[in-house]
Design a protein around this motif. Structure first.
Motif, PDB file in Angstrom:
ATOM      1  N   UNK A   1      38.223  54.675  27.266  1.00 44.84           N
ATOM      2  CA  UNK A   1      37.333  53.735  26.669  1.00 44.84           C
ATOM      3  C   UNK A   1      38.145  52.241  26.507  1.00 44.84           C
ATOM      4  N   UNK A   2      39.542  52.421  26.243  1.00 46.77           N
ATOM      5  CA  UNK A   2      40.224  51.024  26.131  1.00 46.77           C
ATOM      6  C   UNK A   2      40.054  50.139  27.397  1.00 46.77           C
ATOM      7  N   UNK A   3      40.436  50.801  28.463  1.00 50.15           N
ATOM      8  CA  UNK A   3      40.392  50.200  29.767  1.00 50.15           C
ATOM      9  C   UNK A   3      38.703  49.562  29.974  1.00 50.15           C
ATOM     10  N   UNK A   4      37.914  50.372  29.598  1.00 46.33           N
ATOM     11  CA  UNK A   4      36.402  49.997  29.895  1.00 46.33           C
ATOM     12  C   UNK A   4      36.167  48.646  28.993  1.00 46.33           C
ATOM     13  N   UNK A   5      36.614  48.635  27.872  1.00 39.49           N
ATOM     14  CA  UNK A   5      36.500  47.191  27.181  1.00 39.49           C
ATOM     15  C   UNK A   5      37.427  46.108  27.344  1.00 39.49           C
ATOM     16  N   UNK A   6      38.517  46.591  28.102  1.00 37.35           N
ATOM     17  CA  UNK A   6      39.641  45.574  28.394  1.00 37.35           C
ATOM     18  C   UNK A   6      39.133  44.253  29.025  1.00 37.35           C
ATOM     19  N   UNK A   7      39.734  43.399  28.599  1.00 35.00           N
ATOM     20  CA  UNK A   7      39.433  41.944  29.325  1.00 35.00           C
ATOM     21  C   UNK A   7      40.135  41.723  30.601  1.00 35.00           C
ATOM     22  N   UNK A   8      41.170  42.604  30.879  1.00 33.12           N
ATOM     23  CA  UNK A   8      41.945  42.683  31.889  1.00 33.12           C
ATOM     24  C   UNK A   8      41.149  43.514  33.259  1.00 33.12           C
ATOM     25  N   UNK A   9      40.116  44.201  32.674  1.00 34.06           N
ATOM     26  CA  UNK A   9      39.335  44.714  33.910  1.00 34.06           C
ATOM     27  C   UNK A   9      37.951  44.161  33.883  1.00 34.06           C
ATOM     28  N   UNK A  10      37.543  43.228  34.655  1.00 32.36           N
ATOM     29  CA  UNK A  10      36.545  42.349  34.857  1.00 32.36           C
ATOM     30  C   UNK A  10      35.595  42.689  36.005  1.00 32.36           C
TER      31      UNK A  10
ATOM     32  N   UNK B   1      30.383  39.412  47.158  1.00 33.45           N
ATOM     33  CA  UNK B   1      30.581  40.803  47.066  1.00 33.45           C
ATOM     34  C   UNK B   1      30.799  41.104  45.671  1.00 33.45           C
ATOM     35  N   UNK B   2      30.280  42.290  45.138  1.00 33.63           N
ATOM     36  CA  UNK B   2      30.873  42.904  43.910  1.00 33.63           C
ATOM     37  C   UNK B   2      32.232  42.965  43.855  1.00 33.63           C
ATOM     38  N   UNK B   3      32.769  42.463  42.586  1.00 35.75           N
ATOM     39  CA  UNK B   3      34.229  42.529  42.780  1.00 35.75           C
ATOM     40  C   UNK B   3      34.868  43.104  41.204  1.00 35.75           C
ATOM     41  N   UNK B   4      35.558  44.366  41.339  1.00 33.84           N
ATOM     42  CA  UNK B   4      36.123  44.730  40.204  1.00 33.84           C
ATOM     43  C   UNK B   4      37.703  44.314  40.271  1.00 33.84           C
ATOM     44  N   UNK B   5      38.109  43.525  39.132  1.00 32.63           N
ATOM     45  CA  UNK B   5      39.344  43.240  38.967  1.00 32.63           C
ATOM     46  C   UNK B   5      40.266  44.202  37.966  1.00 32.63           C
ATOM     47  N   UNK B   6      41.212  44.720  38.369  1.00 34.99           N
ATOM     48  CA  UNK B   6      41.934  45.677  37.573  1.00 34.99           C
ATOM     49  C   UNK B   6      43.214  45.219  37.074  1.00 34.99           C
ATOM     50  N   UNK B   7      43.447  45.417  35.801  1.00 35.29           N
ATOM     51  CA  UNK B   7      44.678  44.794  35.254  1.00 35.29           C
ATOM     52  C   UNK B   7      44.990  45.740  34.034  1.00 35.29           C
ATOM     53  N   UNK B   8      44.262  46.915  33.696  1.00 31.53           N
ATOM     54  CA  UNK B   8      44.556  47.975  32.709  1.00 31.53           C
ATOM     55  C   UNK B   8      44.032  49.374  33.285  1.00 31.53           C
ATOM     56  N   UNK B   9      45.139  50.277  33.267  1.00 30.14           N
ATOM     57  CA  UNK B   9      44.632  51.735  33.366  1.00 30.14           C
ATOM     58  C   UNK B   9      45.034  52.703  32.258  1.00 30.14           C
ATOM     59  N   UNK B  10      44.240  53.901  32.379  1.00 32.52           N
ATOM     60  CA  UNK B  10      43.565  54.416  33.397  1.00 32.52           C
ATOM     61  C   UNK B  10      42.389  53.680  33.870  1.00 32.52           C
ATOM     62  N   UNK B  11      41.843  53.940  34.963  1.00 35.89           N
ATOM     63  CA  UNK B  11      40.691  53.274  35.418  1.00 35.89           C
ATOM     64  C   UNK B  11      39.676  53.312  34.609  1.00 35.89           C
ATOM     65  N   UNK B  12      38.818  52.194  34.532  1.00 35.15           N
ATOM     66  CA  UNK B  12      37.802  52.087  33.693  1.00 35.15           C
ATOM     67  C   UNK B  12      36.683  52.920  34.521  1.00 35.15           C
ATOM     68  N   UNK B  13      36.363  54.094  34.082  1.00 38.30           N
ATOM     69  CA  UNK B  13      35.571  55.041  34.895  1.00 38.30           C
ATOM     70  C   UNK B  13      33.956  54.590  35.294  1.00 38.30           C
TER      71      UNK B  13
END
Lengths: 543, 192
Positions: free
Chosen positions: A218-227, A259-271
């Motif tokens: 949930x934290x990853x889902x909300x994180x500003x590091x995952x856009x 293209x759609x882009x998912x930038x990841x900076x926080x894990x676990x992966x935002x499901x």
């Protein structure tokens, strides 16, 4: 707020200081060393009484950091990727005990092995420990993550892993500071059994960790590091982790990314975000520095063909990413070897210039003596370790036959001697000896193994730039204490003029049927202007 | 405005001082920078390089893409050639002519220099001799920075100011020596 020009490693240090850190614990290791050094040299850190002395190894660092967390204060533990192997026992179990004060473990990976023996990916360790991981894509994010990581650790009640790579650690850019946060007051855990991992208590703690996992997601889902950035062209979706995001954007600095882009900076992966990318795009390109960790998960056991990355050859299976590799994966650039290799004349002119021991280095004199003393025996019996002296593997010395992990010289020599390779020789540095060599020496002493150990003592941790050595002034006492016969502890000054004497001493000890320790002792020439060290050396009467 | 520079040399030759000076000058002129450098094992007499990017716009990658660098600034001639792949076809090489020989199979210096001379947009100067003649042999790296300065989109004065800042703690003599070195390099490049 104030803007600073910082290396990625320094940005982590500054973020941790400003985030209310009370102590940093670390053993030097490229590319992580500058984090701790920054704290050591930072006036504000001194004023705030932030602990920053070096630890003997990564395990002691990890445990000490955990102790500070137990007492309610905020601690950071830093190491290079292979250091986490040393600290792994404490690290994995710190996820079970959980934290009291915030605890951040910063690990610097080295894809392409610029200064390391492998390119293991610390995100796998984070997943193994089942804790959240932060992976910055810029110096500013590195600062921000260190700054807010303590609060996150206290909120989730587990250590947070920050994973950086060489490229970010050693690249400089402007960083904007945030307001300074006060350090925590001392406060003990409310549950007296939290840190007691007896099976009875550990089972409860472990269930707690497992139950926390949905909160981490949930934290990853909300994180500003995952856009998630929407895109109109859904023939391809891109998932970019950490620094890979920069290499991607470099390729779009003069065109629009549709293209759609998912930038990841926080894990676990935002499901939910990952599911959306997978659902709406025909193909997904995964860009990650290190192992194909995310790619493997998305591809699944049956190997979905629409997931592209390191596993299907879209990106090389090993090595660091760069803008050109990403350009090739996007079809912007032809896949080809460097042009240079086509120019025969250039190929002829440009010669490799590998690192080498410095002119005047004591290790050189020690190796010259060792090589001569060993000329009476068949080759292939010298086990070495991690440090400047590992460069003795290269010509003209060709003096060593192994380099595996910190401390492995003594133990591998013992194993070879157990097999009948007698005499077997170990070559290890002073700092590596106190890091992980002492325990192996006990094994050798307890069985009176016929090995000769050279502890090449230069009073410092040289390869990483001359940090303190925990062994300073203690080596003979340690060896005697462990049980080496004082008659077989020999010290000499490795210099050309002492060559014959050194050869004689080494020859004698090679013939001895038991454990010998020979200490070639001369200050690292890179540290001769270190006044503090010079004073200590004089005080301890070491020259 | 954007300049991408590959700094090249051998560990200990002072390319990080060059980088620090350009960085200081760029920041004072409100430019963005990213500078990737080499530490650790590669410092021990081995080949070292730094990717230096300065721009009036945000910079994405810490690494310069191959074929996109504007300048190779090398304090050693063979090292200038090592990173040729990174240079734009019309990009500039500014290199020291004095070889740093710490390997037994170093190529004939004539063949290195001829290869460099065969390329247009190349400036070769003996920075070691120029620095020595100025009485400060250690400023050879700053001579090289002076020679590259016309190709970096910053006013000349910005480099002088940066040197004053960087060498502040080393005293006026060192500052003056380095400013002289900078000027000598600049004059060489301007006369070409």
């Amino acid at each position: 707020m104030q803007k600073l020009l910082l290396l990625g490693a320094e940005a982590i240090a500054q973020g941790a200081i400003d985030g209310g850190m009370s102590g940093v614990y670390a053993y030097p290791g490229t590319p992580s060393t500058e984090i701790t050094e920054y704290v050591q040299h930072y006036e504000l850190a001194k004023e705030r009484n932030i602990h920053s002395k070096w630890s003997a190894n990564e395990k002691t660092a990890m445990e000490t950091g955990l102790g500070m967390s137990y007492a309610g204060k905020r601690a950071m533990v830093c190491m290079k990727h292979v250091g986490l192997n040393v600290a792994a026992d404490a690290f994995i179990n710190s996820a079970i005990t959980g934290t009291n004060g915030g605890l951040i473990v910063t690990v610097a990976d080295d894809p392409s092995m610029h200064s390391s023996q492998n390119e293991q990916d610390s995100r796998v360790y984070g997943k193994f420990a089942q804790i959240p991981i932060l992976e910055p894509s810029s110096q500013q994010e590195a600062y921000d993550m260190a700054y807010m990581g303590f609060e996150m650790s206290e909120r989730f009640k587990v250590p947070i892993l920050i994973r950086i790579t060489t490229r970010l650690a050693h690249s400089r850019a402007a960083v904007e500071r945030k307001p300074l946060i006060d350090q925590n007051e001392i406060s003990l855990p409310s549950n007296p059994h939290q840190f007691v991992l007896l099976p009875n208590f550990a089972r409860i703690q472990y269930k707690g960790l497992l139950n926390s996992f949905s909160g981490f997601i949930e934290g990853s889902e909300q994180s500003s590091f995952n856009e998630y950035r929407e895109g109109s062209d859904k023939t391809l979706g891109i998932l970019a982790c950490g620094l890979a995001y920069n290499y991607l954007m470099e390729n779009f600095h003069d065109k629009t990314l549709n293209y759609p882009l998912l930038k990841i900076g926080q894990y676990p992966m935002p499901r939910a975000k990952v599911e959306k990318l997978m659902a709406e795009c025909d193909e997904v390109l995964v860009l990650e520095d290190g192992y194909p960790m995310i790619e493997e998960v998305l591809k699944g056991y049956t190997g979905k063909e629409n997931v592209k990355g390191r596993l299907d050859g879209t990106i090389p299976r090993d090595g660091e990413l760069n803008p050109n590799i990403v350009a090739q994966a996007l079809g912007f650039e032809e896949k080809k070897k460097e042009k240079l290799l086509d120019d025969a004349e250039l190929k002829e002119i440009i010669k490799a210039r590998p690192p080498a021991m410095c002119t005047g280095c004591g290790h050189i004199d020690a190796y010259n003596a060792l090589n001569e003393a060993l000329s009476d025996y068949s080759v292939g019996r010298v086990f070495s370790d991690i440090g400047c002296y590992t460069l003795g593997a290269l010509p003209p010395f060709n003096a060593i036959n192994s380099c595996v992990d910190m401390g492995a010289s003594i133990t591998m020599a013992k194993g070879a001697a157990d097999s009948g390779l007698i005499p077997a020789v170990a070559v290890i540095g002073d700092s590596t000896f106190t890091h992980s060599g002492m325990t192996g020496l006990i094994d050798a002493v307890n069985e009176n193994s016929p090995i000769t150990i050279l502890i090449s003592d230069n009073f410092t941790t040289g390869m990483t730039g001359g940090q303190d050595s925990a062994a300073l002034g203690k080596i003979e006492d340690i060896c005697e204490g462990i049980g080496v016969d004082p008659a077989h502890i020999k010290v000499f000054v490795p210099m050309k003029k002492n060559h014959d004497e050194m050869v004689r001493i080494i020859r004698e000890e090679l013939e001895f049927d038991g454990v010998s320790v020979i200490i070639p002792r001369r200050q690292c020439i890179q540290t001769t202007r270190n006044i503090e060290l010079n004073n200590r050396i004089t005080e301890l009467n070491l020259r | 405005m954007k300049t991408d520079i590959i700094l090249a040399g051998v560990g200990g030759q002072g390319i990080l001082s060059i980088a620090a000076t350009i960085g200081m000058a760029a920041i004072a002129n409100n430019l963005q920078i990213k500078q990737a450098e080499v530490h650790g094992m590669s410092q021990r007499g081995g080949a070292v390089q730094s990717h230096f990017r300065l721009s009036s716009n945000p910079i994405a990658s810490d690494l310069i893409p191959r074929g996109k660098a504007d300048i190779i600034l090398s304090v050693e001639p063979m090292e200038a050639l090592r990173y040729l792949d990174f240079l734009k076809p019309e990009g500039w090489i500014v290199t020291n002519a004095a070889p740093f020989i710490n390997i037994s199979n170093y190529p004939e210096i004539e063949s290195v220099l001829n290869k460099l001379k065969s390329r247009k947009n190349t400036i070769i100067l003996d920075a070691d001799t120029i620095a020595k003649d100025l009485g400060s042999a250690r400023s050879s790296n700053i001579v090289m920075l002076g020679a590259a300065s016309p190709f970096i989109d910053l006013p000349y004065k910005a480099f002088e100011d940066a040197i004053k800042e960087i060498f502040l703690r080393k005293g006026d003599k060192v500052i003056e020596a380095n400013i002289k070195a900078l000027r000598a390099g600049r004059e060489f490049a301007d006369k070409r």
